[in-house]
Design an enzyme around this catalytic site. Structure first.
Site, PDB file in Angstrom:
ATOM      1  N   GLU A   1      72.982 114.367   5.578  1.00  0.00           N
ATOM      2  CA  GLU A   1      72.805 115.801   5.317  1.00  0.00           C
ATOM      3  C   GLU A   1      72.726 115.955   3.800  1.00  0.00           C
ATOM      4  OE1 GLU A   1      75.939 118.328   6.884  1.00  0.00           O
ATOM      5  OE2 GLU A   1      75.640 119.762   5.265  1.00  0.00           O
TER       6      GLU A   1
ATOM      7  N   ARG B   1      73.343 122.293  -2.614  1.00  0.00           N
ATOM      8  CA  ARG B   1      74.326 122.678  -3.622  1.00  0.00           C
ATOM      9  C   ARG B   1      73.779 122.418  -5.015  1.00  0.00           C
ATOM     10  NH1 ARG B   1      79.729 120.514  -0.510  1.00  0.00           N
ATOM     11  NH2 ARG B   1      78.939 121.435   1.409  1.00  0.00           N
TER      12      ARG B   1
ATOM     13  N   LYS C   1      78.717 123.990  13.692  1.00  0.00           N
ATOM     14  CA  LYS C   1      79.581 123.261  12.757  1.00  0.00           C
ATOM     15  C   LYS C   1      80.873 124.070  12.669  1.00  0.00           C
ATOM     16  CE  LYS C   1      79.301 122.657   7.748  1.00  0.00           C
ATOM     17  NZ  LYS C   1      78.601 121.867   6.733  1.00  0.00           N
TER      18      LYS C   1
HETATM   19  C1  3PG Z   1      80.571 120.554   4.143  1.00  0.00           C
HETATM   20  O1  3PG Z   1      79.596 120.918   3.517  1.00  0.00           O
HETATM   21  O2  3PG Z   1      80.583 120.517   5.372  1.00  0.00           O
HETATM   22  C2  3PG Z   1      81.828 120.205   3.409  1.00  0.00           C
HETATM   23  O3  3PG Z   1      81.745 120.459   2.068  1.00  0.00           O
HETATM   24  C3  3PG Z   1      82.228 118.787   3.617  1.00  0.00           C
HETATM   25  O4  3PG Z   1      83.574 118.755   3.336  1.00  0.00           O
HETATM   26  P1  3PG Z   1      84.279 117.491   2.736  1.00  0.00           P
HETATM   27  O5  3PG Z   1      83.765 117.324   1.345  1.00  0.00           O
HETATM   28  O6  3PG Z   1      85.734 117.802   2.801  1.00  0.00           O
HETATM   29  O7  3PG Z   1      83.904 116.321   3.597  1.00  0.00           O
END
Ligand code: 3PG
Length: 317
Positions: free
Chosen positions: A40, A44, A128
Site C-alpha cells: 500500500e 502522505r 479497514k
Molecule cells: C495506516 O495508514 O493504516 C497506519 O498509519 C499504519 O499504522 P502503523 O504505522 O501503526 O502500522
C-alpha cells in the site's frame, strides 16, 4: 479474484510512505523478496502517484493499493497511476461513493459501528479498522464481528510482529496492515535488505509453519508395524494403529501401503493452509489437488515436487 479474496490470501499489507518516487521500486522489490507481492503506497507524500506508476510499470505482479486517500481527486490520481484498490484512513462518504459508482475497489477506514453500517449500505464487504490498537485492538474487533456478520476487517494502526497473530486469529480479520514491515529508518537509508528481512519474518510468523509428522512408506502392514515398534522403542512413544498406518506418537507415521512420495512424506502444519498454498505458489511451488474435510474445506495439500524421495504436504493446524 476480487480484492477481498486476494488480500485475505496475502494476509499482510505493508504500508509504505516514500519521499522519493524512485525508491518505490526497490522498496517493493524488497517486499516481494520477503515473500509478499502486496503493498500500500500512501498519499502522505507528493511522491505517491509517481511511486505507484513506477511500481506498476516495473513490478506488474505486485498487488498495489493506494493508501491514505482523502479526496476524490486523489482516487483519480491513484487509479490513473495504476493502483488496484483504494484505502482510506477514515470513512469519507464522498470518496466511498465515487469509488463504488466507478467500480473502484475501496477499503474505507472505519472506527465505529456507525461507519461499518455506512459501509454495509454501500454494499462493501471489507473495511479497514483504523487506528486498530488505539480503538481497543483485538477486543474491539471481536465486538464488531458480533453484529456485522457480513463484514470483514483489515485492521491497521499499531499492529506489529508481536500482536499480528492475535488479529489474524479472528475469523473476520482477513488481513492486517502496517508500517512495521517497512521500517522508516531502513527506507531513509535505502537499506532494502532490512525491509526484506522484516517482511519475511512477518510472513513466516503469519504462516506458522511447523514440522507435524514424518510418514514412511511400506508396501505391507507387518513391515510397517515392525518399523513402528522399533520407533516406539527408540522414542518411548505409544503406537496407535489404524487401517492405513501405525502412528508412533503424533510424529511418525508408518504407512502400510505406498502413500504419496517415493519413500514417504513430510507433513508441515500451518496456521492457514489456503494462505500457505498461495504464498508457496508465489515462490514457484506447485500443488496437487487439495484433500478436504467433511465440510469441503481444504485440510491437506501435497506439493508436486518431492524432496529426497519425500512428498511434502501442508496441513491445517
Ligand atoms: C495506516 O495508514 O493504516 C497506519 O498509519 C499504519 O499504522 P502503523 O504505522 O501503526 O502500522
Amino acid at each position: 479474484m476480487d480484492i477481498l479474496e486476494s488480500l485475505s490470501l496475502a494476509g499482510l499489507v505493508p504500508i509504505i510512505k516514500v519521499e522519493d518516487a524512485q525508491d518505490a521500486v526497490p522498496l517493493c522489490q524488497a517486499i516481494m523478496a520477503g515473500g509478499l507481492p502486496v503493498a500500500e503506497i500512501t498519499f502522505r507524500t507528493a511522491a505517491a502517484p509517481d511511486a505507484i506508476k513506477n511500481v506498476k510499470q516495473s513490478i506488474p505482479g505486485c498487488m498495489l493499493g493506494a493508501g491514505t486517500v482523502l479526496t476524490v481527486d486523489q482516487v483519480k490520481q491513484a487509479v490513473d497511476s495504476g493502483a488496484a484498490y483504494i484505502l482510506t484512513p477514515g470513512f469519507n462518504p464522498r470518496v466511498v461513493s465515487y469509488c463504488v459508482e466507478n467500480n473502484i475497489p475501496i477499503i474505507p477506514g472505519c472506527s465505529c459501528p456507525g461507519e461499518v453500517e455506512a459501509a454495509l449500505e454501500f454494499g462493501l464487504k471489507l473495511v479497514k479498522i483504523f487506528p486498530a490498537e488505539s480503538l481497543g485492538g483485538v477486543k474491539f474487533l471481536k465486538a464488531l464481528s458480533g453484529p456485522y456478520v457480513n463484514m470483514n476487517f483489515a485492521p491497521t494502526g499499531g499492529i506489529n510482529e508481536d500482536n499480528m497473530l492475535d488479529y489474524l486469529a479472528l475469523p473476520k480479520v482477513k488481513a492486517v496492515g502496517g508500517s512495521w514491515m517497512v521500517p522508516s529508518d531502513a527506507v531513509k537509508a535505502r537499506e532494502w535488505s532490512k525491509v526484506t528481512e522484516a517482511t519475511a519474518r512477518a510472513v513466516k510468523k503469519m504462516l506458522g509453519l511447523e514440522l507435524k509428522h514424518v510418514g514412511i512408506n511400506y508396501d505391507n502392514a507387518p513391515d510397517a508395524l515392525e518399523g513402528a515398534r522399533m520407533m516406539s522403542m527408540i522414542t518411548g512413544l505409544p503406537i496407535k494403529e489404524s487401517a492405513g498406518a501405525a502412528m508412533v506418537g503424533a510424529e511418525y507415521e508408518f504407512c502400510k501401503s505406498k502413500k504419496p512420495g517415493t519413500h514417504g512424506h513430510i507433513a508441515i502444519s500451518t496456521n492457514d493452509i489456503r494462505r500457505a498454498k498461495w504464498h508457496f505458489e508465489f515462490m514457484g511451488f506447485e500443488f496437487d489437488e487439495p484433500l478436504t474435510n467433511s465440510e469441503g474445506k481444504m485440510n491437506a495439500i501435497y506439493m508436486k515436487k518431492e524432496i529426497g524421495g519425500f512428498a511434502i504436504h501442508l496441513l491445517q493446524k
